[in-house]
Design an enzyme around this catalytic site. Structure first.
Site, PDB file in Angstrom:
ATOM      1  N   ALA A   7      -9.588  -5.091   3.526  1.00  0.00           N
ATOM      2  CA  ALA A   7     -10.873  -5.108   4.230  1.00  0.00           C
ATOM      3  C   ALA A   7     -11.925  -5.887   3.446  1.00  0.00           C
ATOM      4  O   ALA A   7     -12.582  -6.794   3.976  1.00  0.00           O
ATOM      5  CB  ALA A   7     -11.332  -3.678   4.486  1.00  0.00           C
ATOM      6  N   ASP A  31      -2.029 -10.186  -3.205  1.00  0.00           N
ATOM      7  CA  ASP A  31      -1.947  -8.854  -2.607  1.00  0.00           C
ATOM      8  C   ASP A  31      -0.478  -8.609  -2.310  1.00  0.00           C
ATOM      9  O   ASP A  31       0.173  -9.429  -1.658  1.00  0.00           O
ATOM     10  CB  ASP A  31      -2.777  -8.772  -1.322  1.00  0.00           C
ATOM     11  CG  ASP A  31      -3.051  -7.331  -0.903  1.00  0.00           C
ATOM     12  OD1 ASP A  31      -2.093  -6.533  -0.899  1.00  0.00           O
ATOM     13  OD2 ASP A  31      -4.209  -7.013  -0.583  1.00  0.00           O
ATOM     14  N   ARG A  45     -10.261  -3.171  10.931  1.00  0.00           N
ATOM     15  CA  ARG A  45     -11.278  -3.479   9.926  1.00  0.00           C
ATOM     16  C   ARG A  45     -10.985  -4.730   9.098  1.00  0.00           C
ATOM     17  O   ARG A  45     -11.878  -5.246   8.439  1.00  0.00           O
ATOM     18  CB  ARG A  45     -11.453  -2.277   8.987  1.00  0.00           C
ATOM     19  CG  ARG A  45     -10.226  -1.951   8.171  1.00  0.00           C
ATOM     20  CD  ARG A  45     -10.359  -0.614   7.451  1.00  0.00           C
ATOM     21  NE  ARG A  45      -9.227  -0.345   6.576  1.00  0.00           N
ATOM     22  CZ  ARG A  45      -8.044   0.108   6.989  1.00  0.00           C
ATOM     23  NH1 ARG A  45      -7.855   0.325   8.278  1.00  0.00           N
ATOM     24  NH2 ARG A  45      -7.065   0.336   6.139  1.00  0.00           N
ATOM     25  N   CYS A  47      -4.022   1.317   2.730  1.00  0.00           N
ATOM     26  CA  CYS A  47      -3.227   0.122   2.991  1.00  0.00           C
ATOM     27  C   CYS A  47      -1.756   0.296   2.626  1.00  0.00           C
ATOM     28  O   CYS A  47      -0.879  -0.253   3.291  1.00  0.00           O
ATOM     29  CB  CYS A  47      -3.815  -1.067   2.230  1.00  0.00           C
ATOM     30  SG  CYS A  47      -5.450  -1.551   2.799  1.00  0.00           S
TER      31      CYS A  47
END
Length: 479
Positions: A84, A110, A121, A238
């Protein structure tokens, strides 16, 4: 950035007005960032020629000067996390021209993949990105916003285990590090590396409704690790659905699935039963997109691994009039959760999968999962089926004939009946999954796009199927 701030506030107020929830802003709202503006600039920095040369960045050059814009373009930035907060940072970098010059570089890492719940989001991702790498998808999205951006996507966790990837030369080459993480441990590690290599750090993070922002300048401010946040009380969202690696995350995942099966889906079924096809029209009028409506009507096959979901699951595909059918539904849910989803994940990311940096994809803290085969002799397996079947029966208004009914022995017997049959599962090659063969990827995507049925037709078909089921509902269906 100022436009993003005001846009966020305005968007929040629009949502309040549209939903009737929460109290709108009734007082004056004032925001400035005058401390960012330079006290004076040489005339050449903001001349007409300078602004013309700045191109799409002319508005910035008019405030900060041409040289400042040039410095932004040549920065070497490391963004840790593309969820986000990471999406917001990437959009800002692309719009400001950060790392867009000949010498500019932006590394984004990531190790997570996109799940459907992220789409509400993490605005750089779309429905077709579900199951893909967050960093790769985010970089592709912002590169479309600004093709000049020199961004590189990585899939490695920044941790002691990856110091062979993020080595000393890598850290020394950076101009600034930006954190967009969802856990304190990772933030402390990145902070420690910035202290070691004397690099500026823009530290930020969110946890539920809480957030933190801190600018760390070497030798001028305290670092993030100099003061400690309170212990985390909830798991980061996540990683929960795809890579849970501790008991807290497993509990969050279990709660999410429980609410979906026994609260959210029944409520949506009740809405459809009360309003019929008009419910779909109301969803569209409220701003729901077709993908979201389809998810409510029949579920997302990529999440359910081909099993029915949403209203179709309750009213059509798995509608129950007997306890045996509830046991069958529970048995098939076990297969979906503990075998099919894991088999699909391992199909997309095999045990020997390697990231773009040559590091094993399944590196700690990720745990390599293994599909479970249902075992009548395993007490946990039987507890799952027994509890799920009883809850499903309650949902349909079915009551046990006696207080001693619907026990484990009866469920064991029902598991051997045709009502509890489990269809075979074959992992699906999602056209949106990226592989190393780019030509084959493009061919699959083009074929899938040509064969795809428009969402409007899918919604119409699902709505008609549900409408036909309204006339033959079991008595006592609960919502």
């Amino acid at each position: 950035p100022m436009a993003a701030i005001f846009g966020g506030v305005v968007g929040q107020e629009v949502i309040k007005a549209a939903t009737g929830k929460f109290h709108p802003i009734v007082q004056g709202f004032y925001l400035d960032a005058l401390e960012c503006a330079p006290e004076s600039l040489p005339p050449g920095e903001v001349s007409a020629e300078a602004l013309h040369a700045a191109g799409r960045y002319a508005a910035q050059a008019a405030v900060f000067g041409r040289s400042f814009v040039g410095k932004l373009r040549e920065l070497n930035v490391f963004l840790v996390g593309s969820g986000a907060l990471g999406c917001e940072f990437l959009k800002g970098f692309a719009m400001l021209g950060v790392a867009c010059g000949d010498g500019g570089k932006l590394a984004v890492t990531d190790d997570d993949i996109i799940e459907k719940s992220n789409l509400s989001r993490q605005f750089l991702f779309r429905n077709h990105n579900v199951g893909q790498s967050k960093s790769l998808s985010a970089v592709q999205a912002v590169t479309r916003m600004n093709p000049e951006l020199h961004a590189r996507a990585l899939q490695d966790r920044v941790a002691p285990e990856t110091e062979g990837v993020f080595d000393a030369p890598f850290w020394r080459s950076l101009d600034v590090v930006v954190n967009a993480l969802d856990n304190v441990k990772a933030r402390l590690y990145v902070d420690g590396r910035c202290v070691l290599f004397t690099k500026p750090l823009l530290e930020s993070g969110t946890l539920g409704a809480k957030c933190n922002t801190q600018v760390v300048l070497p030798h001028r401010t305290e670092n993030y690790g100099a003061s400690r946040d309170p212990p985390e009380k909830q798991a980061p969202q996540c990683a929960v659905h795809n890579f849970p690696h501790n008991i807290d995350q497993c509990l969050v995942l279990a709660h999410s699935e429980f609410v979906g099966n026994f609260d959210t889906a029944p409520r949506e079924v009740s809405d459809f039963l009360a309003k019929g096809p008009e419910w779909v029209a109301e969803l569209r009028a409220a701003g729901e997109n077709d993908e979201s409506i389809l998810d409510k009507l029949r579920g997302d096959v990529r999440v359910t691994c081909g099993a029915p979901g949403g209203c179709i699951d309750v009213l059509v595909a798995e509608r129950a009039t007997t306890f045996a059918q509830c046991v069958g539904w529970a048995r098939r849910r076990f297969e979906t959760y503990f075998h099919n989803r894991i088999a699909q994940l391992l199909f997309n990311f095999p045990p020997d999968a390697i990231t773009s940096q040559g590091v094993p994809f399944w590196s700690p803290p990720k745990r390599l999962p293994r599909p479970l085969a249902f075992d009548l002799g395993d007490p946990l397996h039987m507890q799952f089926v027994l509890a799920a079947a009883r809850l499903r029966a309650h949902l349909f208004g079915l009551a046990p004939p006696s207080p001693d009914a619907w026990g484990e022995s009866e469920v064991r017997a029902l598991l051997a009946t045709p009502d509890a049959a489990v269809p075979p599962f074959t992992p699906a090659m999602d056209a949106s999954i990226e592989t190393d063969n780019k030509e084959e990827d493009e061919r699959r995507k083009a074929k899938a796009a040509a064969e795809a049925i428009p969402d409007e037709q899918k919604i119409a078909a699902a709505t008609a199927e549900l409408a036909a089921a309204r006339g033959s509902l079991p008595a006592g269906l609960k919502g």
